[in-house]
Design an enzyme around this catalytic site. Structure first.
Site, short mmCIF file in Angstrom:
data_model
loop_
_atom_site.label_atom_id
_atom_site.label_comp_id
_atom_site.label_asym_id
_atom_site.label_seq_id
_atom_site.Cartn_x
_atom_site.Cartn_y
_atom_site.Cartn_z
N GLN A 1 0.82 -1.21 0.00
CA GLN A 1 0.00 0.00 0.00
C GLN A 1 0.85 1.26 0.00
O GLN A 1 0.46 2.29 -0.55
CB GLN A 1 -0.93 0.00 1.21
N HIS B 1 1.50 3.59 -3.13
CA HIS B 1 0.52 4.52 -3.73
C HIS B 1 1.11 5.90 -3.96
O HIS B 1 0.74 6.58 -4.92
CB HIS B 1 -0.70 4.64 -2.81
N GLU C 1 -8.01 3.29 7.04
CA GLU C 1 -8.81 2.93 5.86
C GLU C 1 -8.84 1.42 5.67
O GLU C 1 -9.90 0.81 5.52
CB GLU C 1 -8.22 3.62 4.63
N HIS C 2 -7.66 0.79 5.61
CA HIS C 2 -7.55 -0.66 5.43
C HIS C 2 -6.94 -1.26 6.70
O HIS C 2 -5.94 -0.75 7.20
CB HIS C 2 -6.63 -1.01 4.26
#
Length: 435
Positions: free
Chosen positions: A250, A253, A318-319
């Site tokens: 992640q 990004h 978020e995750h």
């Protein structure tokens, strides 16, 4: 008590940067509202080096994009969209219309109605985010939205074939190659040839997020999303390689992606930090991931699963990837997250790209008060009422009359009084008319 082995920077924008973003967005929106397509064309040329004859793609241009993809590419897109569509349909099926007789002769209900039109934004700066087309377009279509338009910036000087294919296969009624604030403004305000939409959804950079914030009210939005975030919760039932991979997966990004490890094992924590440094020597996107990890990576060692759950709710990521002996422990206890990924067999990339849940999720601690994009974001739940008998109208009217006078609303009271007089006679007590 939690022990912090690595601390990251605060992700919030500086006041100066935030003001610059806000002022720039105000200027672009005002200009597009004033000058329409001429302004849109200027900003597209300036920011995206893109000035086509028309921003809306023709059928032949769409077919040309599909022709550039292999059969396997198209099959993969269709597979992912089937998963998104199936889960969205299950969500839609859970939303029932309601009609109930709450008192004899009094019927109340609600209907779940799709909005009339939606604009789906698909980012395409560093990466053409094909999956964002599924998340917006497919979900809106499952909700029953009759007009779904989709917009994405050019990628390497032309419409991204994969993004256009995903928009088209997902069911978009109109496809536009335009990006950034100007695309959000164009969809919300409209111009000659583009009718404005009712709702705008989709992720984007700080400028796109600010445009959605400023246009909220004129149009509905899904949420205001900032840089993507990931949190890994792990114990010694997993190893450093899988933890490091899921964090960096992640972090690639961008330059400001928070990636946090919560663990009850200091040995795993230190091994993960070492493994991250090794992976950064071979990861093709290390240019981005290394800076995100350096500036926003965190490693926190907790004493128990309960403390990890509390820390995770404080972070409100978020995750949240849970890799522990009992991942359902966290499913039962946690309240603040965009999406949970339970067990080492799943991961955030599955959710981002293909498994079927929506990847447009709350960031910046917004998970404390909202979930992510889902079929319900495209649905209006609208109430109605029917009074079927004279007796019910007079009964409700008497209560309504007295309560209106209690608030000083004599005109409201008269709306009730006329029903009492007409349907119940003078024997039912109500507030006397003011005149």
């Amino acid at each position: 008590m939690a022990k912090i082995l690595k601390r990251g920077r605060n992700i919030e924008q500086s006041t100066t940067e935030a003001r610059k973003v806000r002022d720039t967005v105000v200027s672009i929106i005002d200009d597009i509202e004033t000058r329409g397509e001429a302004a849109l064309r200027e900003y597209s040329s300036r920011f995206d080096k893109w000035s086509p004859t028309a921003f809306r793609l023709s059928e032949s241009e769409i077919e040309g994009c599909l022709a550039k993809l292999s059969k396997r590419n198209l099959e993969d897109i269709r597979f992912a969209q089937t998963q998104v569509r199936n889960f969205a349909q299950a969500q839609r099926n859970s939303m029932s219309d309601v009609e109930v007789e709450t008192l004899p002769g009094v019927v109340l209900g609600h209907k779940n109605l799709p909005v009339e039109s939606v604009g789906c934004y698909v980012p395409g700066g560093k990466y053409p985010l094909v999956a964002s087309a599924h998340m917006g377009v497919v979900t809106a279509k499952v909700a029953g939205v009759p007009r779904v338009i989709a917009a994405s910036p050019p990628f390497k000087g032309e419409p991204s074939p994969a993004v256009v294919a995903a928009m088209h296969l997902g069911g978009a009624d109109e496809i536009y190659c335009m990006g950034g604030v100007q695309a959000i403004a164009a969809m919300a305000i409209g111009y000659d040839g583009l009718a404005p939409v009712s709702v705008i959804v989709g992720p984007g950079n700080a400028y796109v997020a600010e445009a959605k914030r400023q246009l909220f009210g004129r149009v509905g939005i899904d949420l205001i999303a900032g840089p993507t975030e990931t949190l890994v919760i792990a114990d010694d039932s997993v190893d450093a390689e899988i933890c490091a991979t899921d964090l960096l997966g992640q972090a690639e990004h961008g330059f400001n992606t928070p990636a946090v490890l919560l663990t009850t094992s200091e040995k795993l924590a230190r091994a993960t930090m070492f493994e991250i440094e090794r992976l950064l020597t071979v990861l093709p996107t290390a240019e981005f991931a290394a800076i995100s990890w350096r500036d926003y990576g965190e490693v926190i060692v907790c004493e128990s699963d309960d403390e990890m759950a509390a820390e995770a709710d404080r972070i409100a990521s978020e995750h949240v990837q849970v890799m522990t002996r009992d991942p359902d422990y966290f499913l039962a206890r946690m309240r603040n997250y965009g999406a949970l990924f339970l067990g080492p067999r799943t991961n955030v990339a599955f959710g981002d790209k293909v498994i079927g849940t929506n990847h447009t999720l709350p960031t910046g601690k917004a998970a404390r008060y909202t979930g992510g994009l889902w079929v319900g974001k495209f649905i209006k739940t609208c109430t109605y009422q029917k009074v079927l008998t004279d007796e019910a109208s007079a009964l409700i009217g008497a209560y309504c009359s007295r309560l209106c006078v209690l608030e000083g609303f004599y005109g409201h009271a008269e709306q009730a009084n006329v029903r009492v007089r007409r349907y119940g006679g003078r024997n039912i007590p109500y507030a006397e008319p003011a005149v």
